[in-house]
Motif scaffolding. Sequence first.
Motif, mmCIF file in Angstrom:
data_model
loop_
_atom_site.group_PDB
_atom_site.id
_atom_site.type_symbol
_atom_site.label_atom_id
_atom_site.label_comp_id
_atom_site.label_asym_id
_atom_site.label_seq_id
_atom_site.Cartn_x
_atom_site.Cartn_y
_atom_site.Cartn_z
ATOM 1 N N ASP A 7 0.767 -1.238 -0.022
ATOM 2 C CA ASP A 7 0.036 -0.099 -0.106
ATOM 3 C C ASP A 7 0.773 1.354 0.032
ATOM 4 N N GLN A 9 0.320 5.034 0.801
ATOM 5 C CA GLN A 9 -0.719 6.129 1.485
ATOM 6 C C GLN A 9 -0.436 7.687 1.031
ATOM 7 N N VAL A 10 -1.279 8.334 1.231
ATOM 8 C CA VAL A 10 -1.086 9.894 0.969
ATOM 9 C C VAL A 10 -1.251 10.749 2.274
ATOM 10 N N THR A 24 -5.338 8.418 4.076
ATOM 11 C CA THR A 24 -5.715 7.256 3.490
ATOM 12 C C THR A 24 -5.444 6.136 4.269
ATOM 13 N N ALA A 31 -2.463 3.668 -3.149
ATOM 14 C CA ALA A 31 -2.981 5.168 -3.992
ATOM 15 C C ALA A 31 -1.778 5.384 -5.015
ATOM 16 N N ILE A 34 -1.642 10.832 -7.862
ATOM 17 C CA ILE A 34 -2.253 11.647 -6.729
ATOM 18 C C ILE A 34 -2.163 13.003 -7.480
ATOM 19 N N PHE A 45 -7.017 10.671 -6.101
ATOM 20 C CA PHE A 45 -6.087 9.629 -6.444
ATOM 21 C C PHE A 45 -6.874 8.389 -7.032
ATOM 22 N N THR A 46 -5.995 7.581 -7.720
ATOM 23 C CA THR A 46 -6.821 6.336 -8.221
ATOM 24 C C THR A 46 -6.022 5.358 -7.207
ATOM 25 N N ALA A 47 -6.944 4.005 -7.257
ATOM 26 C CA ALA A 47 -6.447 3.156 -6.562
ATOM 27 C C ALA A 47 -7.080 1.821 -7.083
ATOM 28 N N TYR A 56 -10.738 8.156 -6.172
ATOM 29 C CA TYR A 56 -11.187 8.605 -5.032
ATOM 30 C C TYR A 56 -10.728 10.132 -4.659
#
Length: 85
Positions: A7, A9-10, A24, A31, A34, A45-47, A56
Motif C-alpha cells: 500500500d 498512502q497519501v 488514506t 494510492a 495523486i 487519487f486512483t487505486a 477517490y
Amino acid sequence: NDSPAEDTQVYLIPSAGGPATCLTLALDRRAEQICWDPLSGSVYFTAGDAGSTLLYRVSTESKEMETVFNRQVFRYSKSIGCIYI
C-alpha cells in the motif's frame, strides 16, 4: 495494484511544519496518480480494486474519503500531472 503489503498512502504535511497526517489510512489499497485540487481543498487519487481502477477524493479538512467513480471513465495525464474526465 491490489496487494495490501504494498500500500502507498497519501500524507498531508503542513507547509509551516508539523506532523504529517495520513489521509488514506482506512484504505487498504495503493494510492496512485495523486492530484491536489486547491479549489476544493481535496486530494484525488486512483487505486486498484478487484481488477478495476477507482477514482477517490479525500478532503484535507474533514479527512473524509469517497469514491468519485467506480468504473474506468477517466484518464491520467502526465503532461498536466492530474486526472481528467
